[in-house]
Design an enzyme around this catalytic site. Structure first.
Site, PDB file in Angstrom:
ATOM      1  N   CYS A   9      -2.539  -2.263   6.682  1.00 22.30           N
ATOM      2  CA  CYS A   9      -2.680  -0.921   7.252  1.00 22.30           C
ATOM      3  C   CYS A   9      -4.143  -0.806   7.906  1.00 22.30           C
ATOM      4  CB  CYS A   9      -2.601  -0.147   6.228  1.00 22.30           C
ATOM      5  SG  CYS A   9      -3.729  -0.014   4.871  1.00 22.30           S
TER       6      CYS A   9
ATOM      7  N   HIS B  33      -5.719  -5.746   4.081  1.00 27.37           N
ATOM      8  CA  HIS B  33      -4.436  -4.734   4.048  1.00 27.37           C
ATOM      9  C   HIS B  33      -4.020  -4.547   5.326  1.00 27.37           C
ATOM     10  CE1 HIS B  33      -5.473  -2.767   0.106  1.00 27.37           C
ATOM     11  NE2 HIS B  33      -6.324  -3.715   0.341  1.00 27.37           N
TER      12      HIS B  33
ATOM     13  N   CYS C  61       0.811  -0.974  -0.003  1.00 23.81           N
ATOM     14  CA  CYS C  61      -0.033   0.002   0.008  1.00 23.81           C
ATOM     15  C   CYS C  61       0.882   1.326  -0.106  1.00 23.81           C
ATOM     16  CB  CYS C  61      -0.842   0.050   1.417  1.00 23.81           C
ATOM     17  SG  CYS C  61      -1.998   1.598   1.600  1.00 23.81           S
ATOM     18  N   GLU C  62       0.705   2.069  -0.882  1.00 24.24           N
ATOM     19  CA  GLU C  62       1.483   3.327  -0.992  1.00 24.24           C
ATOM     20  C   GLU C  62       1.101   4.240   0.114  1.00 24.24           C
ATOM     21  OE1 GLU C  62      -0.897   6.082  -4.281  1.00 24.24           O
ATOM     22  OE2 GLU C  62       0.539   4.586  -4.930  1.00 24.24           O
ATOM     23  N   HIS C  63       0.064   4.120   0.710  1.00 24.82           N
ATOM     24  CA  HIS C  63      -0.163   5.176   1.829  1.00 24.82           C
ATOM     25  C   HIS C  63       0.818   5.093   3.000  1.00 24.82           C
ATOM     26  CE1 HIS C  63      -4.227   5.466  -0.297  1.00 24.82           C
ATOM     27  NE2 HIS C  63      -3.363   6.206  -0.873  1.00 24.82           N
ATOM     28  N   HIS C  64       0.921   3.733   3.403  1.00 27.01           N
ATOM     29  CA  HIS C  64       1.494   3.318   4.511  1.00 27.01           C
ATOM     30  C   HIS C  64       2.648   2.499   4.405  1.00 27.01           C
ATOM     31  CE1 HIS C  64      -2.437   4.581   6.292  1.00 27.01           C
ATOM     32  NE2 HIS C  64      -1.728   5.252   7.163  1.00 27.01           N
TER      33      HIS C  64
ATOM     34  N   GLN D 216      -5.324  -0.839  -4.165  1.00 30.61           N
ATOM     35  CA  GLN D 216      -5.905  -1.943  -4.809  1.00 30.61           C
ATOM     36  C   GLN D 216      -6.996  -1.472  -5.807  1.00 30.61           C
ATOM     37  OE1 GLN D 216      -7.704  -4.699  -1.957  1.00 30.61           O
ATOM     38  NE2 GLN D 216      -9.284  -5.358  -3.529  1.00 30.61           N
TER      39      GLN D 216
END
Length: 202
Positions: free
Chosen positions: A156, A154, A84-87, A126
């Site tokens: 995260c 996920h 996941c590119e956010h976390h 995703q």
């Protein structure tokens, strides 16, 4: 810190320095015995799991075969692992990829799995991964339609924040006849959910 050279567009030495800073920022001692090699190990890990950043997934669909088949082709439960590119935490699950060939244009079944893998091994969300997979197949095979469904957990969401382990996110992308014909779409969903085992409907 090792003197690893950049490979395939990745600067391992820079990644090692970054990991070392994270350890120090967390209050750890990166020089203690258990952590001495951790920056190098993490850098090599990222080189592997983000390797799709420097690969062209289009190459897997360049070899197209001609076969008299105009019915649905479905590859179910393709394992996928992404970040996941956010976390920068992993998400993992399965992809289901269906398409209906046009003019006999089919591709090796393993190529569909390789497309999913190549697009997964990079920083992703995703929703984008699902869309990219469908669009790539539409672009190169020019089928009557494509349907991609991804189910994933996920970390995260499981490890932090909401802390809801075992929660599954489902995304889909439908193109062509799967979008315009509800019967065709329903057939694909039925096969994904249950399908056939040993030639018998389950």
């Amino acid at each position: 810190m090792s003197e690893s050279k950049p490979k395939r567009g990745m600067d391992l030495a820079k990644m090692e320095r970054g990991v070392r800073l994270i350890l120090e920022g967390a209050g750890e001692n990166p020089n203690r015995e258990g952590l001495k090699q951790t920056p190098a190990r993490v850098a090599r890990m990222y080189q592997e799991i983000l390797g799709g950043l420097h690969e062209d997934p289009h190459v897997h669909l360049r070899t197209v075969h001609k076969e008299k088949h105009d019915e649905m082709v479905l590859v179910k439960n393709i394992p996928l692992y992404s970040m996941c590119e956010h976390h920068m935490l992993p998400f993992a699950g399965v992809a289901h990829v269906a398409y209906i060939p046009k003019n006999g244009r089919i591709v090796g079944l393993s190529k569909l799995a390789r497309v999913v893998e190549g697009l997964s091994r990079r920083l992703q969300v995703q929703e984008r991964l699902t869309k990219q997979t469908a669009d790539l197949i539409m672009e190169h095979l020019d089928p009557l339609g494509v349907m991609v469904v991804i189910e994933a957990e996920h970390m995260c969401m499981s490890m932090r924040g909401a802390k809801k382990p075992k929660t599954i996110t489902v995304t889909s992308a439908v193109r062509g006849i799967f979008r315009t014909n509800p019967i065709t779409r329903a057939e694909a969903i039925t096969l994904i959910r249950g399908g056939l085992t040993g030639g018998k409907e389950v």
